[in-house]
Design a protein around this motif. Structure first.
Motif, mmCIF file in Angstrom:
data_model
loop_
_atom_site.group_PDB
_atom_site.id
_atom_site.type_symbol
_atom_site.label_atom_id
_atom_site.label_comp_id
_atom_site.label_asym_id
_atom_site.label_seq_id
_atom_site.Cartn_x
_atom_site.Cartn_y
_atom_site.Cartn_z
ATOM 1 N N LEU A 231 0.983 -1.115 0.074
ATOM 2 C CA LEU A 231 0.002 0.231 -0.047
ATOM 3 C C LEU A 231 0.914 1.196 0.110
ATOM 4 N N LEU A 232 2.134 1.317 0.747
ATOM 5 C CA LEU A 232 2.991 2.302 0.866
ATOM 6 C C LEU A 232 3.600 2.643 -0.707
ATOM 7 N N LEU A 233 3.768 1.517 -1.418
ATOM 8 C CA LEU A 233 4.303 1.704 -2.718
ATOM 9 C C LEU A 233 3.119 2.125 -3.563
ATOM 10 N N LEU A 234 1.969 1.812 -3.590
ATOM 11 C CA LEU A 234 0.748 2.397 -4.440
ATOM 12 C C LEU A 234 0.726 3.846 -4.075
ATOM 13 N N ALA A 235 0.812 4.202 -2.801
ATOM 14 C CA ALA A 235 0.729 5.643 -2.436
ATOM 15 C C ALA A 235 1.544 6.436 -2.820
ATOM 16 N N ARG B 61 -12.038 -8.995 4.243
ATOM 17 C CA ARG B 61 -11.256 -9.786 5.100
ATOM 18 C C ARG B 61 -10.501 -9.394 6.151
ATOM 19 N N GLY B 62 -10.370 -7.922 6.384
ATOM 20 C CA GLY B 62 -9.702 -7.362 7.374
ATOM 21 C C GLY B 62 -10.568 -6.793 8.584
ATOM 22 N N GLY B 63 -11.883 -6.394 8.030
ATOM 23 C CA GLY B 63 -12.740 -5.691 9.137
ATOM 24 C C GLY B 63 -12.714 -4.394 9.326
ATOM 25 N N SER B 64 -11.778 -3.622 8.663
ATOM 26 C CA SER B 64 -11.593 -2.354 8.871
ATOM 27 C C SER B 64 -11.322 -1.519 7.558
ATOM 28 N N LEU B 65 -12.052 -0.264 7.320
ATOM 29 C CA LEU B 65 -11.866 0.381 6.322
ATOM 30 C C LEU B 65 -10.965 1.407 6.226
ATOM 31 N N LEU B 66 -10.135 1.805 7.578
ATOM 32 C CA LEU B 66 -9.155 2.537 7.759
ATOM 33 C C LEU B 66 -8.036 2.738 6.751
ATOM 34 N N PRO B 67 -7.363 1.396 6.801
ATOM 35 C CA PRO B 67 -6.249 1.504 5.745
ATOM 36 C C PRO B 67 -6.677 1.653 4.305
ATOM 37 N N CYS B 68 -8.028 1.389 3.960
ATOM 38 C CA CYS B 68 -8.315 1.786 2.512
ATOM 39 C C CYS B 68 -8.697 3.243 2.584
ATOM 40 N N ILE B 69 -9.105 4.016 3.400
ATOM 41 C CA ILE B 69 -9.162 5.262 3.416
ATOM 42 C C ILE B 69 -7.909 5.809 3.391
ATOM 43 N N LEU B 70 -6.909 5.678 4.324
ATOM 44 C CA LEU B 70 -5.699 6.089 4.212
ATOM 45 C C LEU B 70 -5.038 6.133 3.037
ATOM 46 N N VAL B 71 -4.984 4.811 2.375
ATOM 47 C CA VAL B 71 -4.100 5.036 1.013
ATOM 48 C C VAL B 71 -4.722 5.441 -0.182
ATOM 49 N N HIS B 72 -6.042 5.475 -0.067
ATOM 50 C CA HIS B 72 -6.830 6.096 -1.144
ATOM 51 C C HIS B 72 -6.550 7.775 -1.086
ATOM 52 N N SER B 73 -6.725 8.052 0.165
ATOM 53 C CA SER B 73 -6.408 9.677 0.135
ATOM 54 C C SER B 73 -4.912 10.011 -0.007
ATOM 55 N N ALA B 74 -4.274 9.202 0.268
ATOM 56 C CA ALA B 74 -2.560 9.278 0.228
ATOM 57 C C ALA B 74 -2.338 9.470 -1.400
ATOM 58 N N ILE B 75 -2.974 8.437 -2.261
ATOM 59 C CA ILE B 75 -2.764 8.394 -3.469
ATOM 60 C C ILE B 75 -3.536 9.620 -4.296
ATOM 61 N N ASN B 76 -4.494 10.023 -3.908
ATOM 62 C CA ASN B 76 -5.137 11.399 -4.312
ATOM 63 C C ASN B 76 -4.384 12.395 -3.943
ATOM 64 N N THR B 77 -4.091 12.684 -2.923
ATOM 65 C CA THR B 77 -3.351 13.845 -2.345
ATOM 66 C C THR B 77 -2.002 13.924 -2.759
ATOM 67 N N LEU B 78 -1.224 12.874 -2.958
ATOM 68 C CA LEU B 78 0.263 13.174 -3.417
ATOM 69 C C LEU B 78 0.198 13.280 -4.974
ATOM 70 N N GLY C 276 -10.923 10.634 -0.745
ATOM 71 C CA GLY C 276 -10.368 9.418 -0.022
ATOM 72 C C GLY C 276 -11.542 8.562 0.839
ATOM 73 N N PHE C 277 -11.985 9.771 1.767
ATOM 74 C CA PHE C 277 -13.072 9.239 2.774
ATOM 75 C C PHE C 277 -14.264 8.887 2.017
ATOM 76 N N LEU C 278 -14.674 9.769 1.438
ATOM 77 C CA LEU C 278 -16.089 9.736 0.834
ATOM 78 C C LEU C 278 -16.225 8.370 -0.071
ATOM 79 N N GLU C 279 -15.296 8.182 -0.987
ATOM 80 C CA GLU C 279 -15.472 7.176 -1.958
ATOM 81 C C GLU C 279 -15.267 5.912 -1.207
ATOM 82 N N GLU C 280 -14.588 5.929 -0.119
ATOM 83 C CA GLU C 280 -14.364 4.367 0.325
ATOM 84 C C GLU C 280 -15.655 4.101 1.105
#
Length: 247
Positions: free
Chosen positions: A83-87, A185-202, A115-119
């Motif tokens: 995810l860090l590589l993608l971001a 499979r993980g039960g949390s959307l937080l990693p998804c929100i963080l990486v999505h926001s990072a991809i967009n923002t960077l 990133g938050f809204l779309e996730e």
């Protein structure tokens, strides 16, 4: 809003998708009138994010939509290194200051909210609504819808070219499958929100200097390869149902 949600969760999710797309389309001409790029887009995103957070908190839906701590150890996700590589992908060609200070601030705020809204909308509302009846259909529909939804950039006045938009759709679809896998499979959307926001923002600071079409396609291919490989690894190493979707 609560009555519609209780009556039909899928309709509620689709309504949020439509409102989100319409507002972002309306924002582009407003940005030009204001004279600061992403100013109206940021305002609309903030408004939607506040309303959605308030609704989820008021109705105690944080756990259902993954706005909670990850119950699965980070090691099971390879410590999120892919995810860090993608971001960081948007910065592989270097860093550039592409916008004025006011526009840069508005774009960063907008991209964080997007990133938050779309996730929450696609991976949360839409996926959970469909997964009550069929998880596989929910995975495919939420991912493909998320990818194809980016076609709106051809018609909303953003100025994006056809080839760039098609590349965006392909990459977004692949990322959609990855992020819904992490959520289910993980039960949390937080990693998804963080990486999505990072991809967009960077992407605000991405440098396109000297990039040929061949180089762009190679860059995209590398990102998609990382995305697909990581998705396959997670589907084979994580429990079949780490997250249970309640009916």
């Amino acid at each position: 809003m609560k009555k519609l949600y209780e009556k039909n969760e899928l309709t509620f999710a689709l309504l949020w998708i439509v409102v989100y797309c319409v507002l972002q389309s309306l924002a582009n001409p407003l940005n030009k009138r204001i004279g600061i790029g992403y100013s109206a887009s940021a305002a609309f995103c903030i408004l939607q994010a506040v309303i959605l957070i308030a609704f989820i908190r008021k109705n105690h839906l944080q756990k259902r939509y993954g706005l909670c701590k990850l119950p699965v150890p980070a090691c099971r996700f390879l410590y999120y290194v892919p995810l860090l590589l993608l971001a960081s992908g948007n910065l592989w060609n270097g860093i550039a200051l592409n916008y004025s200070l006011p526009e840069t601030i508005c774009r960063i705020v907008c991209m964080l909210c997007v990133g938050f809204l779309e996730e929450v909308i696609f991976r949360g509302l839409l996926f959970a609504a469909i997964a009550k009846d069929n998880v596989k259909s929910a995975i495919v529909i939420s991912s493909v819808t998320f990818g194809i939804g980016h076609i709106i950039n051809l018609f909303n006045g953003s100025g994006m070219e056809l080839v760039n938009n098609l590349c965006q759709i392909v990459f977004a679809t692949a990322v959609g499958f990855l992020l819904v896998t992490i959520f289910y499979r993980g039960g949390s959307l937080l990693p998804c929100i963080l990486v999505h926001s990072a991809i967009n923002t960077l992407g605000t600071f991405a440098s396109d200097a000297g990039l040929t079409m061949e180089m762009r396609l190679l860059h995209l291919g590398a990102l998609i390869a990382i995305t697909v490989a990581y998705t396959l690894i997670l589907t084979r190493t994580l429990p079949e149902k780490a997250k249970k979707i309640h009916k």
